[in-house]
Design an enzyme around this catalytic site. Structure first.
Site, mmCIF file in Angstrom:
data_model
loop_
_atom_site.group_PDB
_atom_site.id
_atom_site.type_symbol
_atom_site.label_atom_id
_atom_site.label_comp_id
_atom_site.label_asym_id
_atom_site.label_seq_id
_atom_site.Cartn_x
_atom_site.Cartn_y
_atom_site.Cartn_z
ATOM 1 N N SER A 79 4.070 -6.522 2.746
ATOM 2 C CA SER A 79 2.726 -6.448 3.336
ATOM 3 C C SER A 79 1.686 -6.998 2.354
ATOM 4 C CB SER A 79 2.424 -5.013 3.759
ATOM 5 O OG SER A 79 1.224 -4.935 4.486
ATOM 6 N N LEU A 80 0.796 -6.156 1.845
ATOM 7 C CA LEU A 80 -0.166 -6.580 0.821
ATOM 8 C C LEU A 80 0.531 -7.332 -0.323
ATOM 9 C CD1 LEU A 80 -2.640 -6.278 -1.213
ATOM 10 C CD2 LEU A 80 -1.653 -4.044 -1.739
ATOM 11 N N GLN A 113 0.832 -1.203 0.000
ATOM 12 C CA GLN A 113 0.000 0.000 0.000
ATOM 13 C C GLN A 113 0.866 1.253 0.000
ATOM 14 O OE1 GLN A 113 -3.272 -0.718 2.512
ATOM 15 N NE2 GLN A 113 -4.084 1.339 2.452
#
Length: 293
Positions: free
Chosen positions: A88-89, A9
């Protein structure tokens, strides 16, 4: 050895993926499939929306996932990773690109994750801050010294750069202490909440059920997962680590170091922006990096 890395993100921009959609029939087909899976035309928001549209977690996360994964799919036989990782994502993008998750399952999980995280953010007003110029140990020590508030290291991005996560009051107090301890900067980020902290526990519990009920296969190459920065190919361990990821720090520095130790000499970032290429260079400035967006 080639390491493909996938951004998280913050890398989004208006117009992302439009060239792919316009010029590659497979990409267009996959984007349209995504619109059906999600139940709304995310392509309209990606290609012609506003910055504010794209900043919504429920839009940002699937948008970045789609850009990254569709780029990998359009590479065809050229996509031959020796290892993958995602920030992360981006870990979900990496797993989908490497065949551990189907396109539809990967997208569905990312959308559920985004909605769960947005809900958790709304329930507990919180934030994150980037800390530059201090050793990891000093940042950890300051986080532990803040009493009565949640403040934890959230992203170990590269040597000298950590993002911390927690309650608004806790982050304010930590930033003051970190600057006093010699940090070059301690800057609050424009994010919806305290990602990768205990405040994401409601989202972790919600996502755990969805991950448990999703088929994950062995990827075509090892994935270096955020929670422990270790190479993993076992589907059960991949699931366990994915569930833990929401409340645990992203160990990106350690992941890059471990990929280098395993023989990676060429890092290719798939997706919007070039953030990960910059972070890899901060770990080893001699290493070859490139991006596809």
């Amino acid at each position: 050895m080639k390491a493909y890395v996938f951004p998280g993100q913050g890398a989004q921009f208006v117009g992302m993926g439009k060239d792919l959609y316009d010029n590659n029939p497979l990409a267009k087909e996959l984007f349209e499939k995504a619109n059906k899976v999600l139940g709304f035309r995310i392509t309209d928001l990606m290609f012609e929306g506003t910055d504010d549209d794209l900043k919504q977690t429920k839009v940002t996360q699937p948008a970045i996932f789609l850009h990254s994964v569709i780029l990998a799919k359009t590479l065809g036989e050229e996509f031959q990773p020796d290892m993958v990782a995602g920030h992360s994502l981006g870990e979900f993008s990496a797993l989908t690109a490497a065949g551990a998750l189907s396109f539809e399952d990967g997208l569905s999980l990312v959308y559920k994750r985004a909605l769960a995280m947005q809900k958790a953010c709304e329930a507990s007003p919180s934030t994150m801050a980037a800390v530059l110029g201090l050793p990891d140990e000093k940042v950890e020590e300051v986080c532990l010294s803040i009493t009565g508030e949640v403040v934890v290291p959230a992203n170990y991005n590269c040597p000298g750069q950590i993002v911390i996560s927690g309650t608004n009051e806790g982050i304010d107090a930590a930033c003051e202490k970190l600057l006093a301890a010699g940090a070059k900067r301690a800057l609050k980020l424009k994010v919806g909440g305290a990602f990768h902290s205990p405040l994401m526990e409601p989202a972790r519990a919600e996502l755990a059920e969805a991950i448990k009920n999703t088929t994950i296969k062995a990827p075509i190459c090892p994935i270096y997962q955020n929670v422990n920065a270790k190479a993993e190919s076992n589907p059960d361990m991949i699931k366990t680590n994915l569930v833990a990821q929401l409340t645990a720090p992203v160990r990106w520095t350690q992941s890059v170091e471990n990929m280098l130790t395993a023989g990676a000499d060429h890092f290719i970032e798939l997706g919007p922006g070039a953030v990960l290429q910059g972070l890899v260079k901060k770990v080893n400035k001699e290493i070859l990096t490139e991006g596809r967006s």
